[in-house]
Design a protein around this motif. Structure first.
Motif: not given
Length: 251
Positions: A180-204
């Motif tokens: 979340v905002d470049g910081i590794r976390v365990i929990g997630l934020v509410p969807q209403s606070e999301i500006e953009q979500m990037q899902v990387i499935t390969g080539g990390l």
């Protein structure tokens, strides 16, 4: 003793004559249309193409230049956003103060034609070495699901059962890293606070460290000067046999 006193008087007299041999220039620079003073306007004295001296106006649009050698000058006043004015053939006399007034007109700026074209994302991003997808806030708003894990599951290769843990390309659920905002976390934020979500499935990329599965990176909307909130209720009661109900609110 008498000779020394005479020499001192002679030097003082020569200095007085030298001081009186210089000319001075004073004046003002004004807005021609409004009649208001232009502060910090430039006033320059030229002889031919060479600039001899210059100064800037004060807060009242006035200027003063002293110790000028007598002679004929071209005097120019300029100010940003205004047309310059030059007075040529100005004669400055020894021991005299000449006053000038400059009135500058606002200068219109002709801008080049600007062509506006709509940006279209390329079908193939040759600089992108990762696979996956990106979901924007606008897309999230239009999705039937509001769970973060279910939103991530709209990307090819990602699955989630009933909005639970996310599995990427058949990997273990604990192999998926969340940022979340470049910081590794365990929990997630509410969807209403999301500006953009990037899902990387390969080539990390190497910066993500020990993430062995996939990665979900969320960018939040950030602070706002306006206080806002909302509520949303969804139901399929009496419409299908599942009786799906969802209620959410945010501030």
């Amino acid at each position: 003793m008498k000779k020394s006193f005479t020499l001192i008087l002679a030097f003082l007299f020569i200095g007085f004559l030298s001081l009186n041999a210089q000319a001075s220039l004073e004046g003002s620079v004004m807005d021609k249309d409004q009649g208001t003073p232009l502060d910090f306007a430039y006033v320059k004295l030229y002889q031919g193409t060479s600039m001899i001296t210059g100064t800037q106006t004060d807060f009242d649009g006035n200027f003063l230049i002293t110790n000028i050698d007598p002679g004929t000058y071209d005097i120019e006043a300029s100010y940003l956003g205004y047309t310059s004015e030059k007075k040529t053939g100005v004669v400055l006399k020894a021991g005299k103060v000449l006053r000038l007034k400059f009135e500058l007109s606002p200068e219109g700026v002709v801008l080049d034609k600007v062509v506006i074209t709509e940006y279209k994302a390329p079908l193939i991003d040759i600089d992108n070495t990762t696979t996956g997808g990106t979901v924007t806030a606008e897309k999230i708003q239009n999705l039937p699901t509001k769970e973060v894990s279910a939103i991530a599951a709209t990307t090819a290769g990602v699955s989630s059962v009933d909005g639970g843990s996310v599995t990427i390309r058949g990997g273990r659920t604990n192999a998926t890293a969340y940022y979340v905002d470049g910081i590794r976390v365990i929990g997630l934020v509410p969807q209403s606070e999301i500006e953009q979500m990037q899902v990387i499935t390969g080539g990390l990329e190497a910066k993500y460290g020990d993430a062995t599965g996939g990665l979900i990176s969320i960018t939040t909307k950030g602070p706002s000067q306006k206080f806002s909130g909302g509520a949303e209720v969804e139901t399929s009661q009496y419409l299908d046999p599942y009786g799906y109900n969802l209620a959410s609110a945010y501030l």
